[in-house]
Scaffold this active site. Sequence first.
Site, PDB file in Angstrom:
ATOM      1  N   CYS A 101      15.872   9.365 -19.724  1.00  0.00           N
ATOM      2  CA  CYS A 101      14.426   9.595 -19.613  1.00  0.00           C
ATOM      3  C   CYS A 101      14.201  11.063 -19.885  1.00  0.00           C
ATOM      4  CB  CYS A 101      13.930   9.223 -18.220  1.00  0.00           C
ATOM      5  SG  CYS A 101      12.299   9.864 -17.837  1.00  0.00           S
ATOM      6  N   HIS A 104      -0.943  14.121   6.743  1.00  0.00           N
ATOM      7  CA  HIS A 104      -2.159  14.728   7.285  1.00  0.00           C
ATOM      8  C   HIS A 104      -1.863  15.552   8.530  1.00  0.00           C
ATOM      9  CE1 HIS A 104      -4.971  12.802   4.597  1.00  0.00           C
ATOM     10  NE2 HIS A 104      -4.415  11.623   4.823  1.00  0.00           N
ATOM     11  N   SER A 153      -5.190   4.937   6.332  1.00  0.00           N
ATOM     12  CA  SER A 153      -4.916   6.364   6.443  1.00  0.00           C
ATOM     13  C   SER A 153      -5.317   6.839   7.830  1.00  0.00           C
ATOM     14  CB  SER A 153      -5.701   7.124   5.370  1.00  0.00           C
ATOM     15  OG  SER A 153      -5.261   8.450   5.337  1.00  0.00           O
ATOM     16  N   ILE A 187      -3.671  -0.517   9.687  1.00  0.00           N
ATOM     17  CA  ILE A 187      -2.923   0.750   9.553  1.00  0.00           C
ATOM     18  C   ILE A 187      -3.316   1.404   8.229  1.00  0.00           C
ATOM     19  CG2 ILE A 187      -0.682   1.870   9.734  1.00  0.00           C
ATOM     20  CD1 ILE A 187      -1.265   0.171  12.173  1.00  0.00           C
ATOM     21  N   ARG A 190      -6.950   0.089   0.812  1.00  0.00           N
ATOM     22  CA  ARG A 190      -6.904   0.453   2.225  1.00  0.00           C
ATOM     23  C   ARG A 190      -7.063  -0.804   3.065  1.00  0.00           C
ATOM     24  NH1 ARG A 190     -10.378   3.717  -0.522  1.00  0.00           N
ATOM     25  NH2 ARG A 190     -10.096   5.964  -0.460  1.00  0.00           N
ATOM     26  N   THR A 243       0.817  -1.209   0.000  1.00  0.00           N
ATOM     27  CA  THR A 243       0.000   0.000   0.000  1.00  0.00           C
ATOM     28  C   THR A 243       0.854   1.265   0.000  1.00  0.00           C
ATOM     29  OG1 THR A 243      -1.763  -1.176   1.111  1.00  0.00           O
ATOM     30  CG2 THR A 243      -1.793   1.202   1.303  1.00  0.00           C
ATOM     31  N   ILE A 297      -0.358  12.198   1.401  1.00  0.00           N
ATOM     32  CA  ILE A 297      -0.506  13.444   2.154  1.00  0.00           C
ATOM     33  C   ILE A 297       0.008  13.212   3.564  1.00  0.00           C
ATOM     34  CG2 ILE A 297      -2.135  15.183   2.990  1.00  0.00           C
ATOM     35  CD1 ILE A 297      -2.290  14.997   0.022  1.00  0.00           C
TER      36      ILE A 297
HETATM   37  C1  LIG Z   1      -6.196   4.848  -1.190  1.00  0.00           C
HETATM   38  C2  LIG Z   1      -5.304   5.147  -0.026  1.00  0.00           C
HETATM   39  C3  LIG Z   1      -4.953   6.464   0.284  1.00  0.00           C
HETATM   40  C4  LIG Z   1      -4.160   6.739   1.378  1.00  0.00           C
HETATM   41  N1  LIG Z   1      -3.776   8.024   1.606  1.00  0.00           N
HETATM   42  C5  LIG Z   1      -2.971   8.294   2.662  1.00  0.00           C
HETATM   43  C6  LIG Z   1      -2.517   9.614   2.906  1.00  0.00           C
HETATM   44  O1  LIG Z   1      -2.766  10.524   2.111  1.00  0.00           O
HETATM   45  N2  LIG Z   1      -1.785   9.868   4.012  1.00  0.00           N
HETATM   46  C7  LIG Z   1      -1.461   8.886   4.881  1.00  0.00           C
HETATM   47  O2  LIG Z   1      -0.812   9.180   5.889  1.00  0.00           O
HETATM   48  N3  LIG Z   1      -1.848   7.608   4.664  1.00  0.00           N
HETATM   49  C8  LIG Z   1      -2.576   7.297   3.571  1.00  0.00           C
HETATM   50  N4  LIG Z   1      -2.954   6.008   3.325  1.00  0.00           N
HETATM   51  C9  LIG Z   1      -2.539   4.966   4.238  1.00  0.00           C
HETATM   52  C10 LIG Z   1      -1.120   4.523   4.012  1.00  0.00           C
HETATM   53  O3  LIG Z   1      -0.865   4.331   2.647  1.00  0.00           O
HETATM   54  C11 LIG Z   1      -0.887   3.223   4.744  1.00  0.00           C
HETATM   55  O4  LIG Z   1      -1.306   3.397   6.082  1.00  0.00           O
HETATM   56  C12 LIG Z   1       0.567   2.828   4.787  1.00  0.00           C
HETATM   57  O5  LIG Z   1       1.125   2.798   3.496  1.00  0.00           O
HETATM   58  C13 LIG Z   1       0.656   1.457   5.425  1.00  0.00           C
HETATM   59  O6  LIG Z   1       1.971   1.015   5.384  1.00  0.00           O
HETATM   60  P1  LIG Z   1       2.256  -0.466   5.828  1.00  0.00           P
HETATM   61  O7  LIG Z   1       3.733  -0.578   5.887  1.00  0.00           O
HETATM   62  O8  LIG Z   1       1.476  -0.791   7.023  1.00  0.00           O
HETATM   63  O9  LIG Z   1       1.633  -1.365   4.685  1.00  0.00           O
HETATM   64  P2  LIG Z   1       2.191  -1.848   3.280  1.00  0.00           P
HETATM   65  O10 LIG Z   1       2.880  -0.766   2.575  1.00  0.00           O
HETATM   66  O11 LIG Z   1       1.087  -2.513   2.581  1.00  0.00           O
HETATM   67  O12 LIG Z   1       3.301  -2.889   3.675  1.00  0.00           O
HETATM   68  C14 LIG Z   1       3.009  -4.185   4.055  1.00  0.00           C
HETATM   69  C15 LIG Z   1       4.033  -5.096   3.457  1.00  0.00           C
HETATM   70  O13 LIG Z   1       3.886  -6.389   3.987  1.00  0.00           O
HETATM   71  C16 LIG Z   1       4.225  -7.315   3.004  1.00  0.00           C
HETATM   72  N5  LIG Z   1       3.622  -8.602   3.340  1.00  0.00           N
HETATM   73  C17 LIG Z   1       2.326  -8.843   3.561  1.00  0.00           C
HETATM   74  N6  LIG Z   1       2.124 -10.148   3.830  1.00  0.00           N
HETATM   75  C18 LIG Z   1       3.337 -10.743   3.770  1.00  0.00           C
HETATM   76  C19 LIG Z   1       3.784 -12.071   3.950  1.00  0.00           C
HETATM   77  N7  LIG Z   1       2.933 -13.054   4.252  1.00  0.00           N
HETATM   78  N8  LIG Z   1       5.086 -12.330   3.804  1.00  0.00           N
HETATM   79  C20 LIG Z   1       5.960 -11.357   3.501  1.00  0.00           C
HETATM   80  N9  LIG Z   1       5.595 -10.066   3.325  1.00  0.00           N
HETATM   81  C21 LIG Z   1       4.293  -9.766   3.468  1.00  0.00           C
HETATM   82  C22 LIG Z   1       3.656  -6.711   1.760  1.00  0.00           C
HETATM   83  O14 LIG Z   1       4.313  -7.217   0.621  1.00  0.00           O
HETATM   84  C23 LIG Z   1       3.882  -5.222   1.974  1.00  0.00           C
HETATM   85  O15 LIG Z   1       5.060  -4.756   1.341  1.00  0.00           O
HETATM   86  C24 LIG Z   1      -3.715   5.701   2.202  1.00  0.00           C
HETATM   87  C25 LIG Z   1      -4.033   4.389   1.874  1.00  0.00           C
HETATM   88  C26 LIG Z   1      -4.787   4.107   0.742  1.00  0.00           C
HETATM   89  C27 LIG Z   1      -5.048   2.702   0.369  1.00  0.00           C
END
Ligand SMILES: Cc1cc2nc3c(=O)[nH]c(=O)nc-3n(C[C@H](O)[C@H](O)[C@H](O)COP(=O)(O)OP(=O)(O)OC[C@H]3O[C@@H](n4cnc5c(N)ncnc54)[C@H](O)[C@@H]3O)c2cc1C
Lengths: 425, 483
Positions: B404, B52, B341, B339, B314, B43, B50
């Site tokens: 590029c 926030h 937004s 986790i 999300r 994600t 942003i």
């Molecule tokens: C549409 C949208 C808009 C958003 N806008 C904002 C914003 O403007 N501002 C903001 O602060 N937040 C925003 N968010 C939220 C934010 O993007 C996320 O909260 C954040 O990126 C989460 O990071 P993460 O590391 O938890 O998840 P991820 O980036 O998803 O990382 C999880 C990782 O775990 C790995 N993984 C999963 N399962 C396994 C497994 N079994 N074995 C090995 N690896 C695994 C995956 O490959 C992935 O790389 C938004 C989210 C979305 C979807």
Amino acid sequence: MSLPHWDVVVIGGGPAGMAAASEARAEGAERVLVIERNTEAGGILPQCVHNGFGLRVFGSDLTGPEYASRWLRRAEMAQVEFMLQSMVLEINADRRVLVSGAGKLHELSAGALVLATGCRERPRGALNIAGSRPAGILTAGTAQRLVNIEGYMPGKRYVILGSGDIGMIMARRLTLAGAQVLAMAEVLPYVSGLRRNLVQCVHDFDIPLHTSTTVTRTIGRERLEAVELCAVDQHWQPLCETARTIACDTLLLSVGLLPEIELARMAHVGLDPLTGGARVDESLQTSVPGVFAAGNMVHVYDLVDAVTESALRAGRQAARYVLGNRLTTAVTPQTIELGVNIHHVVPQVLHLTPELDELVIELRVRSPIEQPVRVEFLADGERVVSQRLRYARPSEMIVLTLKPDEIACLQRAEHLSVNCRPWES
Amino acid sequence: MNATYDVVIIGAGAVGSLIARELARYQLSILLIDKNSDVGEGTTKANTAIVHAGYDAKPGSAKARLNVAGNRMFEILCGELDIEFDRCGTLVAAMDADDLRTLEALRERGIANGVPGLEILDAAATLAHAPALNPAVRGALWAPTGGLVDPFQMALGAAENAVMNGVELALETLVTGFERQCKRLQGVVTDRGTFYTRWVIIAAGLWADDLMRKAGLTGFNIRPRKGEYYVLDRRTAEVMRSVLFPCPTPVSKGIMVTRTIHDNVLLGPNAVHVDDKNDLDVTAEGVDEVWQGALKLVPGLDRRDVIRSFAGLRASGSTDDFVISIPDEPQGLVVLAGIESPGLTAAPAIALQVCEMLREAGLRLDEKPGFNPLRRAVPRLAQLSLAERRVLIEQDPRYGHIVCRCEGVSEGQVAAACHGPIPARTYDGLKRRTRLGSGRCQGAFDLPLVIDIMARELGISPLEFTAKGGASRYLVNPEEAGG
Ligand SMILES: Cc1cc2nc3c(=O)[nH]c(=O)nc-3n(C[C@H](O)[C@H](O)[C@H](O)COP(=O)(O)OP(=O)(O)OC[C@H]3O[C@@H](n4cnc5c(N)ncnc54)[C@H](O)[C@@H]3O)c2cc1C
Ligand SMILES: Cc1cc2nc3c(=O)[nH]c(=O)nc-3n(C[C@H](O)[C@H](O)[C@H](O)COP(=O)(O)OP(=O)(O)OC[C@H]3O[C@@H](n4cnc5c(N)ncnc54)[C@H](O)[C@@H]3O)c2cc1C
């Protein structure tokens, strides 16, 4: 600190750039430089290994590389200097040029600039196709380069979206290389490229052609696995009930070319929304004095011979500008109005000075007319030139050439316009 | 069984990577695992990006607290890790009287959450801030602490800095389960073997609930909600420089129009429940909703400026708030789930909190003397002065060779991206590190050049070069083309 200076700097070493540079030298400009980002001059031509080039200019049927090497020889004979593997990053209206290449980054200045940067292909983003974004979706020109220059093969089973010339030529090229072209889809009710290519590249190779059809979805996470084809109604809206999927590993996009105008924008050159290219006058000068434009960055041509012919004029006029032999600024420019069934004209504006002795009008029609047509140039409603053609198609550029006595008829006119309509018997 | 690692972190998104970097300050052996071919490919790579301000979340929630705390950390974090960040301020636009009341409620919530500087602007002041905005706008909430960030660089910068400081990284490694001894987890089972560890941290984004279940924790479920986007050409950002939200609805912050840190304009996201956690398809209805929504804020948008569309998912959890906990059983586990937004914004604060929780749970955190908090990104040529560029070109002539055209990326940057602490190995990896291929031609010009450069830098055959790992190859063997 004074910058290295050339009389005429031509940006882009394709057919337009080489012709403009050679002619600038012939017209008397001392130091003429062509800057080209590729390792060799020739523009798009080195990857066009098919023939069909030079019928008008040389009277013989050449391949792209052959046509390019003839012009390269001419340019070298004319002592044009070349700076290869050098990308122009910036220009400004004062004709300063910033160039970058391996191991260097420098500025230079020019008495006159000729922009001959060609065109680029419209990418997928502009198309609004739903679905995934896997590997295996590329423009037809990129595929052509991979196949013809690098010797690579981007896939085995292809669908081609769009019936532009590059797409049709690639359909044949890929079939000859042993790949399968499963379908060619065109959203318009007619093919958008040249008739010649339709016959020689599509019909002769039994490529299934689907007009009024588009790709609505791409399927596959890592590599493309299939695309969804849909027929469209007259407003180009997909008819969902006609959707069907075709398994394939590659989608080629041949959905239009757009003039490469990034540099032109930096110099605040005026643009024409209809051509997507620079607005020019009868001498191919842009809205910025001393900045000229040639080839596909003015409007996208279908034949290289026409590119060469117009670029020769641009080079000649650029040299005259440097040598102080131009008087056009004294008169107010007049815009050519678009009449019946005209999509665009080049030049868009005219400076009708008494000295003007050559005038070439290039135009494209808006919709096809499959019967004899009259193309006419009018001054205050009076027909100044008229030409009869067997048909008019958007894919084929039409050229009107005005002789000095005809140009004289334009001098005091208030309205200039062009029409193309069925020939009244 | 003797543990090989003190901590294994599952998931190298922004959250897992920042935790890894935070823990790298201490004398611990740490493994960071991700199933993808690069960090940040979940994600983290596909969202609105942003930073926030923090007026959205319910006062008292973990979301509210960590949003505001995380937001304050961005200058230092992005400075140390060389991540692009712009605290440009954000606007929530009100189009009618109801919206004006919503603004007031948001402001009060923001004050309760500790958000500084919130101000309600009248129509004239709003338009002065954002001239492209719909002239029918009635007013806006101005949040000066809101900003823009490069989200992929958050994960990459943190993970690279972690690696520089001794953290091991295992990419293309899928966690399939856990090994337990009595009440305690002792091993992380993957398709590349089992890694023994004292602590496991689940930071797996959308897949957190699946992994929790595998660890024996039930009752928490993630239902992905898709958000689709349009990316517009830079041209648009010349006139549209603001970060514009509509008034939020109960389910979503709404379809916004925002400049990105790279000076594109982003429209979106919508919000649609999907069942498949891999479903990143863009739908015709979805982007249409995005377009219509965006037009309400900025009526002057031009469809011809669209260069790309994409979707993000999300990780919406069954609790409304972030789950950040050390369960009683199994022991040796930290869970981060739901986790969504403002997860990106909160991530730096989440990482600090996880360290504190581990310390309280008995993990010794002794500072590592040689810890280096600084990491440099691949040089951003397009942002350097001519003099700075000349210095680079003198060091390596390839910085002059532009490959590029749209984003002005050089061969030197491509090479640098292939030899960083976490090397780019795919086209997407290169694109996210350098911006190559993300401009208006979308790679049409650079691809033929890049295939050869990457094959050379990575020491592979051009046929093996992929877009994003796995089967995403660009080329087939010419001999097989007829097959
Ligand atoms: C549409 C949208 C808009 C958003 N806008 C904002 C914003 O403007 N501002 C903001 O602060 N937040 C925003 N968010 C939220 C934010 O993007 C996320 O909260 C954040 O990126 C989460 O990071 P993460 O590391 O938890 O998840 P991820 O980036 O998803 O990382 C999880 C990782 O775990 C790995 N993984 C999963 N399962 C396994 C497994 N079994 N074995 C090995 N690896 C695994 C995956 O490959 C992935 O790389 C938004 C989210 C979305 C979807
Ligand atoms: C695939 C294809 C098939 C064709 N087939 C035929 C045919 O069969 N018969 C026919 O008559 N015509 C054909 N044409 C048309 C003809 O080739 C083109 O009209 C012609 O090449 C256009 O010439 P040009 O010089 O304007 O542009 P180009 O040939 O594109 O040259 C532009 C040059 O500018 C360079 N350049 C651009 N920006 C910069 C910069 N910033 N710095 C340095 N250099 C720069 C480019 O590298 C390029 O070399 C075909 C065209 C294509 C694309």
